[in-house]
Design a protein around this motif. Structure first.
Motif, short mmCIF file in Angstrom:
data_model
loop_
_atom_site.label_atom_id
_atom_site.label_comp_id
_atom_site.label_asym_id
_atom_site.label_seq_id
_atom_site.Cartn_x
_atom_site.Cartn_y
_atom_site.Cartn_z
N THR A 80 0.82 -1.21 0.00
CA THR A 80 0.00 0.00 0.00
C THR A 80 0.86 1.25 0.00
O THR A 80 0.60 2.21 -0.75
N PHE A 81 1.91 1.26 0.81
CA PHE A 81 2.74 2.47 0.87
C PHE A 81 3.73 2.56 -0.29
O PHE A 81 4.16 3.66 -0.63
N VAL A 82 4.07 1.44 -0.90
CA VAL A 82 4.81 1.54 -2.17
C VAL A 82 3.94 2.29 -3.18
O VAL A 82 4.40 3.21 -3.87
N GLY A 83 2.66 1.90 -3.26
CA GLY A 83 1.74 2.60 -4.14
C GLY A 83 1.52 4.04 -3.71
O GLY A 83 1.39 4.94 -4.54
N ALA A 84 1.47 4.28 -2.39
CA ALA A 84 1.23 5.63 -1.89
C ALA A 84 2.33 6.59 -2.33
O ALA A 84 2.05 7.70 -2.80
N PHE A 85 3.58 6.17 -2.19
CA PHE A 85 4.66 7.08 -2.56
C PHE A 85 4.86 7.12 -4.08
O PHE A 85 5.33 8.12 -4.62
N GLY A 86 4.48 6.02 -4.76
CA GLY A 86 4.49 6.06 -6.22
C GLY A 86 3.50 7.07 -6.75
O GLY A 86 3.83 7.93 -7.58
N PHE A 87 2.26 6.98 -6.26
CA PHE A 87 1.26 7.95 -6.67
C PHE A 87 1.55 9.33 -6.10
O PHE A 87 1.20 10.35 -6.71
N GLY A 88 2.19 9.37 -4.92
CA GLY A 88 2.54 10.66 -4.35
C GLY A 88 3.42 11.47 -5.28
O GLY A 88 3.27 12.69 -5.39
N SER A 89 4.34 10.79 -5.98
CA SER A 89 5.18 11.51 -6.93
C SER A 89 4.34 12.09 -8.06
O SER A 89 4.62 13.20 -8.56
N PHE A 90 3.30 11.36 -8.45
CA PHE A 90 2.39 11.84 -9.50
C PHE A 90 1.58 13.03 -8.99
O PHE A 90 1.34 13.99 -9.72
N PHE A 91 1.14 12.98 -7.72
CA PHE A 91 0.35 14.07 -7.16
C PHE A 91 1.16 15.35 -7.09
O PHE A 91 0.65 16.44 -7.36
N VAL A 92 2.43 15.22 -6.70
CA VAL A 92 3.31 16.39 -6.66
C VAL A 92 3.42 17.01 -8.06
O VAL A 92 3.34 18.23 -8.23
N PHE A 93 3.61 16.16 -9.05
CA PHE A 93 3.71 16.65 -10.43
C PHE A 93 2.43 17.34 -10.85
O PHE A 93 2.45 18.44 -11.44
N ILE A 94 1.29 16.73 -10.53
CA ILE A 94 0.00 17.31 -10.92
C ILE A 94 -0.20 18.69 -10.30
O ILE A 94 -0.66 19.63 -10.96
N ALA A 95 0.16 18.83 -9.02
CA ALA A 95 -0.10 20.07 -8.30
C ALA A 95 0.80 21.22 -8.75
O ALA A 95 0.43 22.39 -8.60
N THR A 96 1.97 20.91 -9.26
CA THR A 96 2.95 21.96 -9.56
C THR A 96 3.25 22.14 -11.04
O THR A 96 3.76 23.20 -11.43
N ALA A 97 2.94 21.15 -11.86
CA ALA A 97 3.42 21.17 -13.25
C ALA A 97 2.87 22.34 -14.04
O ALA A 97 3.59 22.93 -14.86
N SER A 98 1.60 22.70 -13.85
CA SER A 98 1.03 23.77 -14.67
C SER A 98 1.76 25.08 -14.46
O SER A 98 1.98 25.85 -15.41
N PHE A 99 2.15 25.37 -13.21
CA PHE A 99 2.89 26.61 -12.93
C PHE A 99 4.33 26.52 -13.43
O PHE A 99 4.86 27.48 -13.98
N VAL A 100 4.98 25.37 -13.23
CA VAL A 100 6.36 25.20 -13.69
C VAL A 100 6.44 25.32 -15.20
O VAL A 100 7.30 26.03 -15.75
N TYR A 101 5.55 24.64 -15.90
CA TYR A 101 5.62 24.61 -17.36
C TYR A 101 5.19 25.94 -17.99
O TYR A 101 5.78 26.36 -18.99
N THR A 102 4.16 26.57 -17.44
CA THR A 102 3.65 27.80 -18.07
C THR A 102 4.43 29.04 -17.64
O THR A 102 4.64 29.95 -18.45
N GLU A 103 4.86 29.09 -16.38
CA GLU A 103 5.51 30.30 -15.88
C GLU A 103 7.04 30.21 -15.94
O GLU A 103 7.70 31.17 -16.29
N HIS A 104 7.60 29.05 -15.60
CA HIS A 104 9.06 28.92 -15.63
C HIS A 104 9.57 28.68 -17.05
O HIS A 104 10.56 29.29 -17.47
#
Length: 400
Positions: A216-240
């Protein structure tokens, strides 16, 4: 391929896509939402964090309900709540309103996150279940590849509120699929009444099972990396990096493609080489790719092509891990598959939400905080994964 397996994968994939679609489609609009509502980038990220938390915690409601009343009723109720939340998002005059409506969306979306996994466990186990889970992920793959593009088109011609209007239509389609294309897979004789005693007993079994908790926690941290990307990518890609909403949508789709393409070979590789050896190699590859990307970013080489290539490779390795973690975590708990699926999903989504929240104070619009958080998730997934894979039973080791 057996036609019933493909049909089941198509139906469950379309239903499961509601959750990621409700996130991916409005990602290009996050900067516009922040500007329209007069809030900061960190504040508008609350609409993602609260969705994740609601999605995670409420799975603990839907799973036991699915064990007690069958699989279809929770889906119908959940999709209805998702539609109500989508209407609230479309009408939101303030950030507080939008966050609350997203919370309702998350509660409803959790039903289509947890119940399909229990349906898979109702009908298949082992390699067949992994193959079905991979097929479901293939259908879900349409979401990160098409939803941001669709969102950017809607944003250009109708504004961000119309995006949530489209999600109301998605909910209506999903309700029709549930009512007319999805059979009930849990017989009445196999249903478990909802009561605190049975839930407590089931939770004690699951929480004391090191294999279930580890996977469960292998999946949690695997998906956690995806969640981090989802939350920040739009600002990184469009503004940076200066991408347009459409350019961001294409870049996002490319990054997600590695994950979903690799997930389709997880079952064949597991059958040929054994699930455990494949998972072990994939976890090592995920961590290695994440840390190479982190080193390149620290060294000042974090150009857009380098970032996209690094995320593509890391997500490809992750795609070999995730289908098997879902299936193997439920393998020994078929009698409480709904509870097991909901508890696992709750732990995974809450972990992802907390990771995004913890990243907030460090986010500065550059890729370094995002890449650092992804590398941390990869290291944690690798450490837990290597420990739990040593405890796997012989059938998994043999790839049966």
């Amino acid at each position: 391929m057996h036609s019933s397996l493909f049909r089941t994968a198509l139906v469950l994939g379309l239903l499961s896509a509601i959750g990621p679609f409700s996130i991916d489609m409005y990602l290009p609009a996050l900067p516009a939402i922040a500007g329209d509502l007069g809030v900061t980038e960190t504040q508008v990220q609350l609409t993602i964090t609260l969705y994740f938390l609601a999605f995670g915690v409420s799975q603990f409601l839907w799973g036991p309900m699915a064990d007690a009343y069958g699989r279809k009723l929770p889906l119908v109720l959940g999709i209805g709540l998702f539609a109500i939340g989508s209407v609230g998002c479309a009408l939101a005059p303030t950030l507080g309103w939008l966050v609350a409506a997203r919370f309702v969306q998350g509660i409803g979306g959790a039903a289509v996150g947890v119940v399909p996994r229990a349906i898979i466990r109702d009908r298949y186990t082992g390699i067949e279940a992994t193959r079905l889970m991979a097929l479901v992920m293939l259908v879900i793959a349409v979401s990160p590849m098409l939803a941001p593009l669709a969102g950017s088109v809607v944003l250009a011609f109708g504004g961000w509120r119309v995006i949530f209007g489209v999600l109301v239509g998605v909910a209506a389609m999903s309700l029709l699929i549930t009512l007319f294309a999805l059979p009930e897979t849990l017989a009445r004789k196999d249903r478990v009444p909802v009561n605190l005693r049975s839930m407590g007993a089931g939770c004690r079994v699951l929480l004391s099972d090191p294999v279930f908790m580890g996977l469960t926690f292998v999946g949690a941290f695997g998906f956690g990396s995806f969640f981090v990307f989802i939350a920040t990518a739009s600002f990184v890609y469009t503004e940076h990096y200066g991408l347009t909403p459409t350019g961001f949508s294409i870049a996002f789709a490319v990054n997600a493609l590695g994950f979903f393409a690799a997930s389709q070979i997880a079952a064949p590789m597991g059958q040929r080489f054994g699930i455990v050896p494949v998972m072990r190699l994939a976890l090592i590859g995920f961590a290695a790719a994440a840390f190479v990307l982190l080193a390149a970013t620290w060294a000042g080489w974090g150009t857009l092509p380098v970032l996209m290539a690094g995320l593509f490779v890391a997500n490809a390795f992750l795609g070999l891990v995730m289908p098997a973690t879902f299936v193997m975590a439920l393998e020994e708990h078929g009698d409480i598959a709904g509870l097991a699926s909901s508890l696992g999903g709750t732990l995974q989504m809450v972990t992802g939400g907390l990771l995004v929240t913890a990243l907030g104070p460090f986010f500065d619009g550059t890729p370094l905080p995002m890449v650092t958080a992804i590398a941390l998730c990869a290291a944690l997934a690798l450490g837990i994964g290597l420990a739990v894979l040593r405890r796997m039973p012989a059938p998994a080791l043999a790839g049966e």
